[in-house]
Scaffold this active site. Structure first.
Site, PDB file in Angstrom:
ATOM      1  N   LYS A   1     -67.644 -40.914  78.995  1.00  0.00           N
ATOM      2  CA  LYS A   1     -67.870 -42.333  78.523  1.00  0.00           C
ATOM      3  C   LYS A   1     -66.534 -42.906  77.981  1.00  0.00           C
ATOM      4  O   LYS A   1     -66.231 -44.152  78.343  1.00  0.00           O
ATOM      5  CB  LYS A   1     -68.999 -42.197  77.669  1.00  0.00           C
ATOM      6  CG  LYS A   1     -69.332 -43.610  77.047  1.00  0.00           C
ATOM      7  CD  LYS A   1     -68.546 -44.384  76.177  1.00  0.00           C
ATOM      8  CE  LYS A   1     -69.002 -45.736  75.590  1.00  0.00           C
ATOM      9  NZ  LYS A   1     -68.040 -46.372  74.752  1.00  0.00           N
TER      10      LYS A   1
ATOM     11  N   ASP B   1     -67.545 -54.025  91.330  1.00  0.00           N
ATOM     12  CA  ASP B   1     -68.845 -53.467  91.056  1.00  0.00           C
ATOM     13  C   ASP B   1     -68.793 -52.750  90.110  1.00  0.00           C
ATOM     14  O   ASP B   1     -68.961 -51.174  90.619  1.00  0.00           O
ATOM     15  CB  ASP B   1     -69.622 -53.412  92.225  1.00  0.00           C
ATOM     16  CG  ASP B   1     -71.071 -53.022  91.948  1.00  0.00           C
ATOM     17  OD1 ASP B   1     -71.628 -52.590  90.804  1.00  0.00           O
ATOM     18  OD2 ASP B   1     -71.945 -52.964  92.945  1.00  0.00           O
TER      19      ASP B   1
HETATM   20  C1  MEV Z   1     -66.031 -44.369  72.478  1.00  0.00           C
HETATM   21  O1  MEV Z   1     -66.578 -45.596  73.081  1.00  0.00           O
HETATM   22  C2  MEV Z   1     -65.544 -43.413  73.237  1.00  0.00           C
HETATM   23  C3  MEV Z   1     -65.110 -42.193  72.792  1.00  0.00           C
HETATM   24  O2  MEV Z   1     -66.358 -41.313  72.018  1.00  0.00           O
HETATM   25  C4  MEV Z   1     -64.805 -41.078  73.699  1.00  0.00           C
HETATM   26  C5  MEV Z   1     -64.588 -39.617  73.493  1.00  0.00           C
HETATM   27  O3  MEV Z   1     -65.493 -39.105  72.435  1.00  0.00           O
HETATM   28  O4  MEV Z   1     -63.821 -38.884  73.935  1.00  0.00           O
HETATM   29  C6  MEV Z   1     -64.165 -41.864  71.667  1.00  0.00           C
END
Ligand code: MEV
Length: 438
Positions: free
Chosen positions: A279, A295
């Site tokens: 993420k 996209d």
């Molecule tokens: C937050 O948007 C993204 C993180 O949680 C990514 C990660 O934990 O590596 C900080």
């Protein structure tokens, strides 16, 4: 109870607003005012945005920011990012600066193959279908030539067409599994047009085929559509340096390197962590993908499928220590375009591409992969040292202060105060109240 609306798309913009405001909001007047506040005074620009989609009632803003100092293959880039999350651009910029003095990012295109499929049902002999497919293969190319002519002139086109038998999964299920080279276009329209033509050719040729029984002549086309899973449209981005150059304030370089390796190993082994790890990577990838008018849903779907390619969801980044060299890299599938779609329509997309020195699709793939890698490095770096909340809450401070209605001078004082105090919702509230009571 609100009744369903007929012909909503044919209503004027004001009528649409009136309808939604009066049927679904508590204060229709305020709703109307809010939606209109986001209209652009430039009528032409507003019309352009209205026409991107159907039933537009207003614009939805996202911040458009610049992360500077990205050294990629010895060229310096300023990367435009469109994203709402407060710490992402700061984190990207910090990672860019960190690697700027350590050789920068190195990238490599590993493939540019796009994929599309015609899914169909054939009730009959698979041997006969195989022979029929071999026989009509040249017709697929011939019948699609009006669609492929221009792409071929530029060096792209249909790469392969394969018949795949999946009747062990679904009775009578086969597909044409096709690959394409779409050069600087993301290629969705090109691919889908080719596929729909392949389906017509397939059905027509089967229908008149002398070796087929009546049932075999009735090939049933289910659908023709590109795949957003593009494991061979792949880019690699990498950073590396001698371990002793990983000098951080609070942690010796060897320990820092080892912790990053462990953090990546955990994200490789454990899906709960892998999803959050990836993420963070998508924070960087999506924001550049959005800024450049690509996209992001297609990219998200393809990237996560790739992260699961070995049967378990895993990290997209990798890290190693070889001798005294620390290496950190990403391999990620990115089907991106720099022509077509929004790229020549949306003025900010055009500007984003100009800021990136009008990259071709391969160059954009490399820049986007770097943004993902940088973001991951920044996140893991914080996680294994100070923890994520310190930087995150600092960036969130302004959002909190805005929400609490702080004035500009209050904001200035409090940003200064929280340079060396922990930011939490109660602590910010308390500090603001203290200023106000003085
Ligand atoms: C937050 O948007 C993204 C993180 O949680 C990514 C990660 O934990 O590596 C900080």
């Amino acid at each position: 109870m609100t009744t369903p609306v007929e012909g909503f798309s044919k209503l004027s913009k004001s009528e649409k607003i009136n309808w939604v405001a009066s049927n679904f909001t508590k204060n229709p007047k305020e709703t109307k005012q809010l939606l209109e506040r986001y209209w652009n005074d430039d009528i032409e620009l507003q019309k352009l945005h209205d026409e991107f989609i159907e039933n537009t009632v207003t614009n939805y803003y996202l911040p458009f920011a610049i992360a500077p100092n990205f050294l990629i293959n010895d060229t310096l880039y300023a990367i435009p990012m469109a994203i709402e999350e407060s710490s992402v651009v700061a984190a990207a910029s910090k990672a860019a600066k960190f690697w700027l003095n350590r050789g920068g990012f190195k990238t490599e295109i590993l493939g540019t193959e796009k994929v599309g499929q015609v899914h169909f049902i054939f009730k009959g002999s698979s041997e006969k279908l195989n022979a029929f497919f071999e026989e009509i293969l040249p017709d697929f190319y011939k019948d699609a030539s009006a669609i492929t002519k221009n792409m071929e002139k530029r060096g792209g086109g249909i790469s392969t067409i394969q018949l795949r038998n999946l009747s062990d999964k679904i009775d009578g299920y086969y597909q044409l599994h096709c690959t394409f080279e779409t050069l600087d276009a993301m290629g969705a329209n090109f691919i889908n047009s080719c596929l729909e033509q392949f389906a017509i050719t397939l059905k027509k040729k089967a229908n008149g085929h002398p070796n087929f029984t009546d049932a075999e002549k009735e090939i049933e086309i289910i659908m023709s559509i590109l795949s957003n899973y593009v494991p061979n449209c792949l880019v690699k981005a990498e950073v590396s340096c001698p371990i002793h150059e990983l000098n951080e304030d609070n942690i010796p370089p060897e320990e820092f390197a080892k912790k990053i390796i462990q953090a990546v190993a955990i994200a490789k082994a454990e899906p709960y962590r892998a999803v959050t790890h990836n993420k963070g990577i998508m924070n960087g990838i999506d924001s550049v993908v959005l800024a450049t008018g690509n996209d992001f849903r297609a990219i998200e779907a393809g990237v996560h499928a790739y992260a699961s390619k070995n049967g378990s969801y895993s990290s997209l980044t990798h890290a190693s220590i070889e001798g005294d060299i620390f290496k950190f890299w990403i391999e990620v599938p990115l089907a991106l375009g720099t022509v077509g779609g929004l790229t020549s329509l949306h003025p900010l997309v055009k500007l984003a591409l100009e800021i990136l020195q009008n990259p071709n699709a391969k160059e954009l793939m490399q820049i986007v992969a770097v943004a993902g890698l940088a973001q991951n490095f920044a996140a893991v770096r914080s996680l294994v040292t100070t923890g994520i909340q310190k930087g995150h809450m600092k960036m969130h401070l302004l959002n909190m202060l805005n929400q609490m209605g702080a004035t500009e001078s209050e904001k200035l004082q409090l940003v200064d105060y929280f340079k060396d105090h922990a930011v939490t919702n109660p602590s910010v509230k308390e500090a603001l109240e203290k200023i106000r009571s003085n």
